[in-house]
Scaffold this active site. Structure first.
Site: not given
Ligand code: RIB
Ligand code: CA
Length: 313
Positions: A243
């Site tokens: 992500h």
């Molecule tokens: O949903 C994914 C996000 O939430 C990413 O940034 C992960 O590190 C959590 O913070």
């Protein structure tokens, strides 16, 4: 081109760690002015510890790391140990940090840094709940117009949610903060689950990290080996979704991504859809566009860039 001056606001988290490593490995494009830590994946004491662990893993102990808000603006903190493990950085066995936190609150660092630079210079890169950013905007409204842009990981449209059926974790944890940021008028680039779920650490990609045969390469392979469990079980994914590194990769090569400039609003009332990013992808309303919402990624190009840059550390 001068490197982009950025503040990374973060809740490490294995994927935050990889995003930070990619930024620290890319001085031609990125100057990291500081890391501001926020409660999210794990509580603040751990996110602010993990951020320093990552800096020391990268051999960049001169990076300024600040602790910020330890809870959302108006809700109880929700954490994600079920995804990231008890420490938030499960997988590799990394030593506790020796570099100290910089005294002072992360929100004040954000405010002071933006005030100390000309308007349009500082880019904010939130990788976790938007509590620090929104708190800074509320405390010092004068800085809002001075921010060059915000490139954040959060939200989802076609992918729905990952913490509830409709909400992605970062937005869900602090929807009030997200609402403030998305209504701020600052140019925003959004890396939603629609994109990050296409950036999967498949086995060949994980093998490529390990084949670097460096502390960083091995640690990243171990982090993503651990981190993939949740998504493999839930989505049947072929690997961990990276992500947060999508944010850093965008700063280095925005052409890796495609999206639309659309209206995005945040659900802050209904508990059923709390934290949903209501993205007008099909432009069916007359709401003013306020964000570039990414929809696709050149995943092979992304991993080639990431692996090449990690090899530098
Ligand atoms: O949903 C994914 C996000 O939430 C990413 O940034 C992960 O590190 C959590 O913070
Ligand atoms: Ca994160």
């Amino acid at each position: 081109m001068q490197p982009q001056k950025i503040i990374i606001d973060t809740d490490p988290g294995q994927d935050d760690a990889v995003a930070i490593l990619l930024a620290l490995a890319s001085p031609e494009e990125i100057e990291v002015l500081g890391l501001t830590c926020v409660a999210g994946n794990v509580p603040l004491d751990l996110t602010s510890k993990n951020a320093r662990i990552v800096c020391e893993l990268a051999g960049k102990t001169n990076v300024k790391v600040f602790a910020g808000c330890d809870r959302p603006m108006g809700r109880d903190l929700v954490t994600a140990e079920h995804v990231h493990g008890k420490t938030g950085l499960d997988g590799p066995n990394l030593p506790d940090p020796t570099m100290p936190l910089i005294p002072g609150h992360a929100v004040d660092f954000i405010i002071d840094t933006i005030r100390d630079h000309a308007p349009g210079v500082i880019t904010l890169c939130p990788l976790g709940p938007l509590t620090n950013i929104a708190t800074a905007f509320e405390k010092a409204p004068d800085i809002v117009k001075r921010v060059k842009k915000i490139v954040l990981m959060g939200g989802g449209y076609f992918e729905g949610g990952n913490i509830t059926p409709t909400a992605e974790f970062n937005i869900y944890v602090d929807p009030q903060a997200a609402d403030i940021v998305f209504k701020s008028g600052v140019p925003i680039v959004v890396m939603p689950l629609d994109v990050t779920h296409k950036a999967l650490v498949t086995k060949p990609r994980n093998d490529a990290f390990r084949a670097l045969s460096t502390r960083v390469g091995t640690a990243v392979a171990q982090m993503t080996d651990f981190f993939e469990r949740f998504d493999k079980e839930k989505y049947g994914s072929e690997g961990a979704p990276l992500h947060d590194p999508c944010v850093t990769a965008y700063l280095i090569n925005p052409d890796l991504f495609t999206g639309r400039h659309i209206n995005v609003e945040i659900e802050t009332q209904s508990e059923l859809t709390m934290g949903m990013t209501v993205a007008d992808w099909w432009r069916v309303t007359d709401r003013t566009p306020n964000a570039t919402f990414m929809g696709d990624i050149d995943a092979d190009g992304f991993f080639a860039l990431l692996t090449e840059r990690l090899a530098r550390l």
